[in-house]
Design an enzyme around this catalytic site. Sequence first.
Site, PDB file in Angstrom:
ATOM      1  CG  ASN A  88      21.558 -46.998  24.164  1.00 29.51           C
ATOM      2  OD1 ASN A  88      22.490 -46.249  23.883  1.00 29.51           O
ATOM      3  ND2 ASN A  88      20.368 -46.544  24.555  1.00 29.51           N
ATOM      4  CD  GLU A  89      21.332 -43.390  27.156  1.00 23.74           C
ATOM      5  OE1 GLU A  89      20.125 -43.299  27.432  1.00 23.74           O
ATOM      6  OE2 GLU A  89      22.015 -42.432  26.757  1.00 23.74           O
TER       7      GLU A  89
ATOM      8  CD  GLU B 110      17.845 -44.091  19.040  1.00 29.26           C
ATOM      9  OE1 GLU B 110      18.470 -43.098  19.467  1.00 29.26           O
ATOM     10  OE2 GLU B 110      17.181 -44.849  19.763  1.00 29.26           O
TER      11      GLU B 110
ATOM     12  CG  ASN C   6      16.616 -44.828  24.722  1.00 30.87           C
ATOM     13  OD1 ASN C   6      17.655 -45.102  25.307  1.00 30.87           O
ATOM     14  ND2 ASN C   6      15.955 -43.700  24.941  1.00 30.87           N
TER      15      ASN C   6
ATOM     16  CD  GLU D  84      23.129 -42.087  22.735  1.00 30.23           C
ATOM     17  OE1 GLU D  84      22.346 -41.209  23.184  1.00 30.23           O
ATOM     18  OE2 GLU D  84      22.811 -43.283  22.616  1.00 30.23           O
TER      19      GLU D  84
ATOM     20  CD  GLN E 295      19.939 -40.013  17.186  1.00 33.02           C
ATOM     21  OE1 GLN E 295      19.472 -40.314  16.098  1.00 33.02           O
ATOM     22  NE2 GLN E 295      19.432 -40.497  18.319  1.00 33.02           N
TER      23      GLN E 295
ATOM     24  CE1 TYR F  97      22.273 -36.569  23.240  1.00 39.21           C
ATOM     25  CE2 TYR F  97      21.941 -38.209  24.965  1.00 39.21           C
ATOM     26  CZ  TYR F  97      22.100 -37.887  23.628  1.00 39.21           C
ATOM     27  OH  TYR F  97      22.090 -38.879  22.678  1.00 39.21           O
TER      28      TYR F  97
HETATM   29  O1  AHR Z   1      19.951 -39.878  21.190  1.00 34.72           O
HETATM   30  C1  AHR Z   1      18.661 -39.950  21.721  1.00 34.72           C
HETATM   31  C2  AHR Z   1      18.570 -40.915  22.898  1.00 34.72           C
HETATM   32  O2  AHR Z   1      19.328 -40.420  23.951  1.00 34.72           O
HETATM   33  C3  AHR Z   1      19.153 -42.283  22.667  1.00 34.72           C
HETATM   34  O3  AHR Z   1      18.252 -43.151  22.079  1.00 34.72           O
HETATM   35  C4  AHR Z   1      19.485 -42.734  24.042  1.00 34.72           C
HETATM   36  O4  AHR Z   1      20.569 -43.625  24.066  1.00 34.72           O
HETATM   37  C5  AHR Z   1      19.732 -41.456  24.805  1.00 34.72           C
HETATM   38  O5  AHR Z   1      19.006 -41.408  25.976  1.00 34.72           O
END
Ligand code: AHR
Length: 489
Positions: free
Chosen positions: A171-172, A26, A71, A290, A336, A242
């Site tokens: 995204n999200e 990103e 994001n 992700e 990432q 995450y």
């Molecule tokens: O990977 C970091 C961020 O985590 C990304 O930009 C977003 O998609 C997620 O919230």
Amino acid sequence: MKSTIHIDLGRTLGAIDRNLFGGFAEHLGRCIYGGLYDPESPRADARGFRTDVLAALRRLRMPVLRYPGGNFVSGYRWRDGVGPRDARPARLDLAWHDVEPNAFGTNEFVQVCREIGAEPYLAVNCGDGDMREARDWVEYCNGTEPTALVKLRQSHGFEAPHRVIYWGIGNEVDGPWQIGAKTPEEYARAFTEFGKAMKWVDGSIKLLASATSFWDPSFVERGQLLLEQASDLVDYMAIHWYVGNRENDFNRYMALSEFFEQRLRAYEGLISAMRLARNIQRPIPIAVDEWNVWYRSDNENKLEEVYNLEDALVVAMQLNAFIRHASTVKMANLAQIVNVIAPVVTNREGLFLQTIYHPFELYSRLCGNTSLDLYSDGDTFDGGSSAGVPVLDVAGSLDAARSQVALFVVNRTQDAETDVELRLASGQFTGPVQVTEVNGPDIKAANSFDEPDLVKALPTRTLPVGPDGPVVHLTLAPHSVTVITSRVA
Ligand code: AHR
């Protein structure tokens, strides 16, 4: 501690897609600038790409790489990042409150992908961007007719189409933190219209729907509406997560395997229910596009998370979950790749490999093409709200053409060794039985520029195949990730 892993080569769970070992880059902090791209570095090639970073990424064998966000993409204009560099505009990046110079863009990204052997996966702006911009991007990248956009790409030095297969829409979009966040209805509608136009430009592309990341109760309705309205356009339902160890509770952290199972099962169930209800014939796979450990760092330090050994165990557990769910999870993208919540950390002169690099590298290198339905019994532990969790977290693969099994085992003990019996239901191990362990001095050990090898993959050892061919014994060290491979007959 003791455990037996039962392996029945006839009990398989589905084909393992190589795309489980994907990554994500990103425009955020030092991922692109100072990570992949750093013309000032002595390690940069003539294009400004970091040759040492590319070499480290090649070892991870990522078959697919997602870009440019995250994001970030919800405020991105792809046109800003193509063409002569000195004419590219700097823009405010509202996602990460930064200035985006646009020195790196689509064409540089595709070149990086080709350098490391990954297919590019582009996410389009479904935040403050429109479908015209999205479908133009497909045409710029993949078009073959003599249109203005194809001529534009060619004038930028790229005569042949990039043939970008994977395209994410947004995204999200379920997250209030997202520019242009969308209700379930708004996104199902936007996905349908964006997707229709994008596939009309190039019918061969695969579309990923931004299905859930927030996991608020609306995730059910989101999935339902997407599949009701656009099941013929959705090629993957993309989910994110995450995890972390905020409570500093090792057992609770190690029991997260239950959480991965819960989420994957729930999402598989949602898709199955919709396929049944709507008579959707085509399988709709999941992409966990992700995933990682991320809980310590934030935008203040540009997500430069320092990973320790226990995080590496949790990364291995997530890969195990994807292998166990290989019949439905057909893509996963470690978020990432460089500097930002990443396995590789750079300074201008060089890099070191974080703890999480090592299990990923081993798994990606040794995983076969069919998931095995392993069963393990033995000692258990309690962690968080989960009781009776097996001490070993296991997954396995078979490569039938080479008659090779690979077993992926996380020993979730802080101090104790685990004696393990590998037991084949039929047939025998014909060896060589090769064992590679990732470990370090203690669960909090972390690599750094000063101590780059505290946590690493130890040299591979070969175990003798005993007289009792169907059984192999080995002892696993505390807090270890071990990959065992052997030919079987
Ligand atoms: O990977 C970091 C961020 O985590 C990304 O930009 C977003 O998609 C997620 O919230």
